[in-house]
Design an enzyme around this catalytic site. Structure first.
Site, PDB file in Angstrom:
ATOM      1  N   ARG A   1       0.798  -1.225   0.000  1.00  0.00           N
ATOM      2  CA  ARG A   1       0.000   0.000   0.000  1.00  0.00           C
ATOM      3  C   ARG A   1       0.829   1.272   0.000  1.00  0.00           C
ATOM      4  NH1 ARG A   1      -3.643  -3.568   2.029  1.00  0.00           N
ATOM      5  NH2 ARG A   1      -1.764  -4.444   2.868  1.00  0.00           N
ATOM      6  N   THR A   2       1.759   1.364   0.957  1.00  0.00           N
ATOM      7  CA  THR A   2       2.458   2.632   1.142  1.00  0.00           C
ATOM      8  C   THR A   2       3.298   2.976  -0.088  1.00  0.00           C
ATOM      9  OG1 THR A   2       2.485   2.149   3.489  1.00  0.00           O
ATOM     10  CG2 THR A   2       3.928   3.913   2.751  1.00  0.00           C
TER      11      THR A   2
ATOM     12  N   LYS B   1      24.147  -6.215  -1.701  1.00  0.00           N
ATOM     13  CA  LYS B   1      25.591  -6.496  -1.790  1.00  0.00           C
ATOM     14  C   LYS B   1      26.332  -5.810  -0.635  1.00  0.00           C
ATOM     15  CE  LYS B   1      25.498  -6.471  -6.849  1.00  0.00           C
ATOM     16  NZ  LYS B   1      25.865  -5.638  -8.001  1.00  0.00           N
TER      17      LYS B   1
ATOM     18  N   ARG C   1      11.306   3.981   3.601  1.00  0.00           N
ATOM     19  CA  ARG C   1      10.828   2.969   4.557  1.00  0.00           C
ATOM     20  C   ARG C   1      12.028   2.109   4.911  1.00  0.00           C
ATOM     21  NH1 ARG C   1       5.614  -0.852   4.822  1.00  0.00           N
ATOM     22  NH2 ARG C   1       4.800   1.167   5.442  1.00  0.00           N
TER      23      ARG C   1
ATOM     24  N   HIS D   1       5.170   6.280  11.542  1.00  0.00           N
ATOM     25  CA  HIS D   1       4.627   6.195  10.187  1.00  0.00           C
ATOM     26  C   HIS D   1       3.658   7.381  10.030  1.00  0.00           C
ATOM     27  CE1 HIS D   1       3.357   4.593   6.495  1.00  0.00           C
ATOM     28  NE2 HIS D   1       2.922   3.397   6.847  1.00  0.00           N
TER      29      HIS D   1
HETATM   30  C1  NCD Z   1       1.629  -0.821   8.440  1.00  0.00           C
HETATM   31  C2  NCD Z   1       3.134  -0.707   8.422  1.00  0.00           C
HETATM   32  O1  NCD Z   1       3.797  -1.145   7.498  1.00  0.00           O
HETATM   33  O2  NCD Z   1       3.619  -0.150   9.390  1.00  0.00           O
HETATM   34  N1  NCD Z   1       1.046  -0.953   7.191  1.00  0.00           N
HETATM   35  C3  NCD Z   1       0.946   0.079   6.327  1.00  0.00           C
HETATM   36  O3  NCD Z   1       1.791   0.937   6.232  1.00  0.00           O
HETATM   37  N2  NCD Z   1      -0.176   0.137   5.577  1.00  0.00           N
HETATM   38  C4  NCD Z   1       1.133  -1.774   9.427  1.00  0.00           C
HETATM   39  C5  NCD Z   1       1.512  -3.216   9.335  1.00  0.00           C
HETATM   40  O4  NCD Z   1       2.449  -3.620   8.670  1.00  0.00           O
HETATM   41  O5  NCD Z   1       0.835  -4.003  10.017  1.00  0.00           O
END
Ligand code: NCD
Length: 336
Positions: free
Chosen positions: A55-56, A83, A105, A135
């Site tokens: 999603r993100t 690597k 991320r 987040h």
């Molecule tokens: C979350 C994350 O990655 O922190 N999901 C997200 O960003 N949509 C929560 C999760 O992984 O459970």
């Protein structure tokens, strides 16, 4: 707004409301036949993903593309990171490519902060989830979703009661939500087994309960979290069945919520564990809507961080529904 978005605490109340209001404008673009604004034309956004994401990552990509930015997607798998290349060398490479914003991320808490303060790159850094830390754009899209359902556009979440349930210990979503919802005046209650609550949670600006059934009737938004087994190195609860019985939401529990209340989940869901299919697929569950709202919210964040001092969308002269949207920023650019 600050130059980077690392923590939900970087946002004052005015900043947060500005993002949410701008996201409303951006959401209107999504309803048009041509879902694109020329606002970030010529700017480069790099999505730097060291951890898995569905999603993100696609949400940031869609957001940047709808603003006409050039997007470079970098995932650690299949890159020189496997690597052994360091974050520093990766960052220097991105800088050489002229990144105006880096969306990162990372599995380690603090990696986005390091990137923002290291001097390795000049662009804005947006935290798209770092370890168990934060987040912030998830919290913004959650607040956007709650505002639409519970308060109304242009209003804040003052006094709204939000219950966040599950693996708080490993959840960056919970941390960012507690901070942002506090800024916006909502009342947050965390519900989890004691083993899945972080040390020092009593100092967070929220209440804590171990009893989900006791808080349901006083909840406007029920946010379910995934049990993050990939971050667990010990047993945090006896069995999955036991966890579900005490901390999962099912039809009968949903029925106890006030009629206007919504059930939220950041995804990915463990159907059958923290949420039953009946609840996940019910019209009261906003999980899919949250994904759509994520794009609008991230468009707002990128727009504001990358220098949106002019209105994102012209408000004076209405744009014909079928024509591509024209912004004040774009018109200035076009007239050059
Ligand atoms: C979350 C994350 O990655 O922190 N999901 C997200 O960003 N949509 C929560 C999760 O992984 O459970």
């Amino acid at each position: 707004m600050k130059r980077h978005l690392i923590s939900a605490a970087d946002l004052s109340r005015d900043d947060a409301l500005l993002v949410l209001d701008t996201a409303e404008e951006m959401a209107r673009v999504a309803d048009r036949p041509i879902k694109k604004l020329p606002t970030l034309r010529g700017r480069t956004v790099v999505n730097l993903f060291f951890e898995d994401s569905t999603r993100t990552r696609i949400s940031f990509e869609a957001a940047a593309k709808r603003l006409s930015a050039d997007v470079i997607n970098f995932s650690a798998k299949g890159s020189s990171v496997s690597k052994g290349e360091s974050l520093k060398d990766t960052a220097l490479t991105l800088e050489a490519m002229g990144a105006d914003a880096v969306v990162i991320r990372h599995g380690s808490s603090g990696a986005p902060h390091r990137l923002a303060t290291s001097g390795w790159i000049n662009g804005s850094v947006v935290n798209a989830g770092d370890g168990t830390h934060e987040h912030p754009t998830q919290a913004l899209l959650d607040a956007f979703t709650m505002r639409r359902h519970l308060s109304g556009v242009g209003r804040d979440l003052e006094g709204r009661r939000v219950t966040i349930v599950g693996d708080i210990l490993h959840s960056r979503v919970a941390r960012s939500n507690v901070l942002l919802l506090g800024t916006l005046g909502a009342r947050v209650t965390l519900v989890a087994p004691p083993t899945l609550l972080p040390i020092g949670v009593e100092q967070w600006p929220c209440e804590v309960s171990y009893d989900l059934d006791a808080v349901l009737a006083k909840t406007d938004a029920l946010m379910m979290l995934r049990v993050q087994s990939e971050r667990m190195n010990a047993a945090f609860f006896p069995t999955e069945r036991e966890y579900t019985r005490r901390y999962g939401v099912d039809g009968p529990r949903m029925a106890v919520l006030p009629e206007h209340a919504i059930v939220m989940h950041p995804g990915p869901m463990n159907r059958g564990m923290e949420i039953t299919a009946e609840v996940a697929d019910s019209p009261r569950c906003t999980v899919v809507e949250q994904v759509a709202n994520g794009v609008s919210t991230r468009m707002a964040v990128l727009y504001l961080l990358l220098g949106g001092s002019e209105p994102a969308i012209a408000t004076t002269a209405p744009v014909p529904e079928t024509a591509p949207a024209t912004t004040a920023a774009a018109r200035t650019e076009e007239s050059k």
